[in-house]
Scaffold this active site. Sequence first.
Site, PDB file in Angstrom:
ATOM      1  CB  SER A  82     -18.018  31.369 -22.685  1.00  9.94           C
ATOM      2  OG  SER A  82     -18.199  29.732 -23.206  1.00  9.94           O
ATOM      3  CE  LYS A 106     -20.675  31.350 -14.846  1.00  8.47           C
ATOM      4  NZ  LYS A 106     -20.108  29.514 -14.900  1.00  8.47           N
ATOM      5  CB  CYS A 413     -15.429  -8.803  -3.707  1.00  9.27           C
ATOM      6  SG  CYS A 413     -14.787  -7.702  -2.650  1.00  9.27           S
TER       7      CYS A 413
END
Length: 652
Positions: A82, A106, A413
Amino acid sequence: MDREKMTKRMQELVALLNKASKAYYQDAQEMMSNFEYDALYDELVQLEKELDMVMSNSPTQNVGYEVLSELPKERHESPMLSLDKTKDIEALKSFAGNEKVVISWKLDGLTIVLTYRDGELVKAVTRGNGEVGEVITNNARVFQNIPLRIEYKGELIIRGEAVIGYEDFRKINEQIAETDAKYKNPRNLCSGSVRQLNNEVTAKRNVKFFAFSLVQAENVDFHNSRAYQLDWLGNQGFEVVEHFVIGKDDLEDQVAYFAEQIKRNDFPSDGLVLVYDDIAYGRSLGRTSKFPRDSFAFKWADETARTHLLEIEWSPSRTGLINPVAIFDPVELEGTTVSRASVHNISMIEELKLGIGDEIEVYKANMIIPQIAKNLTGRGELPIPEICPVCGGATEIRKISNAKALYCTNPDCQAKHVKAFSLFVSRDALNMEGLSEATLEKFIAKGFIHNYTDLFHLDRYAKEIQEMDGFGEKSYQNLIASVEKARETTLPKLIYSLGIPGIGLANAKVICKHFDHDIEKMIHADMEELNEIDGIGEVLARAFTEYFASERNTDLVHRLLDELEIAMEATNQEDQIFAGKNFVITGSVNHFANRNEVKALIESKGGKVTGSVTSKTDYLINNDVTSSSSKNKKAKDLGIPIISEDDFIKML
């Protein structure tokens, strides 16, 4: 705060952040906003510094999670680390120092490593957990902009980001009828698209690849420059991230340029990346256990605004999931007015301690998607509806993956009917044009349609429909023509249109093929037989059998068949050379990317692939014909031919 309390808080943060990461990356669920995650992460980093202590499972130490899929796995030659990050421009200036740096986007997608040999793409691997990734070579071949052949003939290894643009993201979500099945953001969609087992799906998703780093290229003079490497990749046919070479004095202006550009950029970005242009200097700095020292990430300092929560709008979906949406006093963010933000689920409501009238801080994630950053008053008094706002049926809270969600329990429903009808008439199902969700709601409310078969008799209400807002004689005639055209369909499309949980069009085709397109066999199939179908599994088998266990559902299907003309999907019979033949594939393959590619080829030729050798097996494909494996032994005992991959290719 004393050391004991600090340690306890650190442990709480580790557990919470790991839970949130697992929910986001493995389960496609969101427990908290990106804003809140970053704040908690920064708090954890500070505590680890002050305590000089790091837990073994801390997210500051672990890079990602183990991949969970059927794709082949491969270990990266060097770990993919990272990047250390900041939201402070002064920290960027300090990083740059007196060196020239390359600044670029990025991108917020899925990191991919590509390998080329002799000018051909030979391998594509996802980042995975940083050490082990998934091989997705076949999928990469159908990305929108990856060159399959390049001028350079040495071994080339590059890294880049696979992304899906906002426009394609919106179009794909519009084709998904179920609200809870829609993708939350382009990154989730891209991740699912890149890691498909069927690259035909990937090809339809318009995935693009942007190179951002050159790892290896033999015998090329890059003039000790990262920027030169990127320009060289551009000359090889790759799209590279937009980038500039600057010094620290130009950083603020360049960041301002990117901040303005992102408003017009179709691709999601969660910040910027700086890397030293001087390759030798960057390498000389080495790396920490988690971060390389030659690069640094800048995350957008999100523009926030304070407002007041007016209400939570609860929106039921076809599957019964009731989605909460925050409604607040309108505010200006990133140049637009916003007044709504998805809260995703009850877990996030509880985490934010929301209450009507609370003062909240809102922002746009990646400068695009409205989110609640934090609650400044935190009443925590928001009532969770005990009845569905559409039908008045009882609701219940269910735990799905790592998050609590609200569901309507009433099978009748009206909202469920609207979503179900919307799926039924969608393009991949019966494909009835002119029946939007809004139109379906009106037709249901007026009593024109109660079940699917009523859609084929809308001519009973010709006068009423033509007098409705938005309709006239021409639009009515177009609707009826579309309905009549929909009468001719295929059995897989009909099965998909029923809305059986988890049964998509591809699964419907597999099931129909297994049962020779015999609907009665499918209706009366048991779980055991369905579970044996490759690619179905226990969960889908249960959903399928439970659907047809209902007499109401089987009656509906029979009445639909009276309305429809079922056509067999066209196949080239001359090409079905494996019709009626059963194969088992074991061991590694040499001429194909993986066994799934062999399986797809066999099925396209009319054959069937199973997982175990039985008396019904016609051929066992194994390159190690003489091995003493259990499958080879069983095949020999049953007198089943064991053929190599080369033998199989000759059969073709």
